[in-house]
Design an enzyme around this catalytic site. Sequence first.
Site, PDB file in Angstrom:
ATOM      1  N   GLY A  14      -0.902  -3.295  -8.848  1.00 43.55           N
ATOM      2  CA  GLY A  14      -1.784  -2.330  -8.064  1.00 43.55           C
ATOM      3  C   GLY A  14      -2.820  -1.754  -8.937  1.00 43.55           C
ATOM      4  O   GLY A  14      -3.036  -0.602  -8.840  1.00 43.55           O
ATOM      5  N   ALA A  15      -3.111  -2.654  -9.990  1.00 43.58           N
ATOM      6  CA  ALA A  15      -3.985  -1.730 -11.163  1.00 43.58           C
ATOM      7  C   ALA A  15      -5.571  -1.898 -10.868  1.00 43.58           C
ATOM      8  O   ALA A  15      -6.277  -1.338 -11.793  1.00 43.58           O
ATOM      9  CB  ALA A  15      -3.430  -2.536 -12.460  1.00 43.58           C
ATOM     10  N   SER A  16      -6.138  -2.446 -10.042  1.00 45.03           N
ATOM     11  CA  SER A  16      -7.616  -2.611 -10.131  1.00 45.03           C
ATOM     12  C   SER A  16      -8.304  -1.280  -9.821  1.00 45.03           C
ATOM     13  O   SER A  16      -9.515  -1.219 -10.225  1.00 45.03           O
ATOM     14  CB  SER A  16      -7.816  -3.797  -8.862  1.00 45.03           C
ATOM     15  OG  SER A  16      -7.635  -3.131  -7.672  1.00 45.03           O
ATOM     16  N   ARG A  17      -7.672  -0.144  -9.402  1.00 40.58           N
ATOM     17  CA  ARG A  17      -8.522   0.839  -8.998  1.00 40.58           C
ATOM     18  C   ARG A  17      -7.320   2.194  -9.025  1.00 40.58           C
ATOM     19  O   ARG A  17      -6.168   1.951  -9.252  1.00 40.58           O
ATOM     20  CB  ARG A  17      -8.834   0.944  -7.695  1.00 40.58           C
ATOM     21  CG  ARG A  17      -7.909   1.178  -6.680  1.00 40.58           C
ATOM     22  CD  ARG A  17      -8.854   1.000  -5.199  1.00 40.58           C
ATOM     23  NE  ARG A  17      -7.966   1.246  -4.316  1.00 40.58           N
ATOM     24  CZ  ARG A  17      -8.130   1.210  -3.054  1.00 40.58           C
ATOM     25  NH1 ARG A  17      -9.345   0.581  -2.547  1.00 40.58           N
ATOM     26  NH2 ARG A  17      -7.626   1.798  -2.082  1.00 40.58           N
ATOM     27  N   ASN A  92       3.366   0.523  -9.338  1.00 32.96           N
ATOM     28  CA  ASN A  92       2.259   1.689  -8.923  1.00 32.96           C
ATOM     29  C   ASN A  92       1.883   1.053  -7.411  1.00 32.96           C
ATOM     30  O   ASN A  92       1.205   2.166  -7.020  1.00 32.96           O
ATOM     31  CB  ASN A  92       1.189   1.518  -9.907  1.00 32.96           C
ATOM     32  CG  ASN A  92      -0.124   2.100  -9.319  1.00 32.96           C
ATOM     33  OD1 ASN A  92      -0.186   3.456  -9.503  1.00 32.96           O
ATOM     34  ND2 ASN A  92      -1.258   1.518  -8.984  1.00 32.96           N
ATOM     35  N   TYR A 157       5.850   6.858   4.793  1.00 30.39           N
ATOM     36  CA  TYR A 157       5.344   6.991   3.297  1.00 30.39           C
ATOM     37  C   TYR A 157       6.329   7.823   2.646  1.00 30.39           C
ATOM     38  O   TYR A 157       6.826   7.394   1.591  1.00 30.39           O
ATOM     39  CB  TYR A 157       4.103   7.557   3.440  1.00 30.39           C
ATOM     40  CG  TYR A 157       3.520   7.595   1.887  1.00 30.39           C
ATOM     41  CD1 TYR A 157       2.886   6.501   1.353  1.00 30.39           C
ATOM     42  CD2 TYR A 157       3.403   9.025   1.198  1.00 30.39           C
ATOM     43  CE1 TYR A 157       2.353   6.631  -0.023  1.00 30.39           C
ATOM     44  CE2 TYR A 157       2.823   9.044   0.073  1.00 30.39           C
ATOM     45  CZ  TYR A 157       2.371   7.821  -0.738  1.00 30.39           C
ATOM     46  OH  TYR A 157       1.848   7.889  -1.934  1.00 30.39           O
ATOM     47  N   ALA A 159       9.595   8.278   3.575  1.00 33.29           N
ATOM     48  CA  ALA A 159      10.898   7.496   3.714  1.00 33.29           C
ATOM     49  C   ALA A 159      10.771   6.390   2.248  1.00 33.29           C
ATOM     50  O   ALA A 159      11.684   6.093   1.535  1.00 33.29           O
ATOM     51  CB  ALA A 159      10.992   6.473   4.723  1.00 33.29           C
TER      52      ALA A 159
END
Length: 249
Positions: A14-17, A92, A157, A159
Amino acid sequence: MNRVLKNKTAIVTGASRGIGRAIALKLADKGYNVVINYRSSREKAEELLKEIEAKGVKALALEGDVSKFEEAEGLINTAFEAMGSIDILVNNAGITRDGLVLRMKEEDFDKVIEVNLKGAFNCIKHVSKVMMKQRSGRIVNISSVIGLVGNAGQINYAAAKAGIIGMTKAAAKEFSSRGITVNAVAPGFIETDMTEVLSPKVKEAAINAVPLKRMGKPLDVANAVAFLVGEESSYITGQIINVDGGMVM
Ligand code: NAD
């Protein structure tokens, strides 16, 4: 840049932003080659790829939904084939689908668990083969202070992020004999697209709950991750570091 590290590879999901992007850039600054995973924003991922390459390290952008077991496997295998090793995994990728329990749809609960918790498991599962063979590795999971203290409207979230903490400790114990450390970072209230959607009233209340009286920056989280994957933290495993301006203590 530390040229000694030039053959070490990190993969950031999930690194694009947001926080993932800041982590990818920070690790590139430190001299790691970086594989950035993204789900759909190819354009942003390609921009980031160029920024990372400009720092003199190798970079690769791989599309993939970490919540899908086979996609996570493909991501890890492709990264390994292209780079020759995977020394660091940063889990991430994350989403929110907030709502009070009475109104929350079953699919909103499931989706947040699938991405935030199962997604981390999927990547840990597939990277563990590589790291165990190497007899070294660093895994950092991005949790949240919400996983420690809970939050009304975020049962899914909270949990998932509490689950990440248990997963971190279990994996740390399981992999310790192979020279692999597993830690988590629990961010507080960080300036990203995820928090951008909150109303000014909610933001003000959140900042008031922060002793340091400001929102964190993605770089604040990236700095903690860089510490946990570096040489200076080789005796630290199974720990959760809060990066939250003192919100939870
Ligand atoms: P963000 O929404 O900007 O970034 C999340 C990234 O994850 C996006 O790039 C998104 O495309 C990606 N992603 C979502 N689902 C995915 C999937 N299935 N597969 C691959 N990638 C996927 O949010 P952020 O604030 O940068 O959050 C990063 C991490 O930090 C998340 O795990 C989040 O829960 C956590 N966190 C954020 C805050 C905050 O205040 N922003 C606080 C605590 C924890």
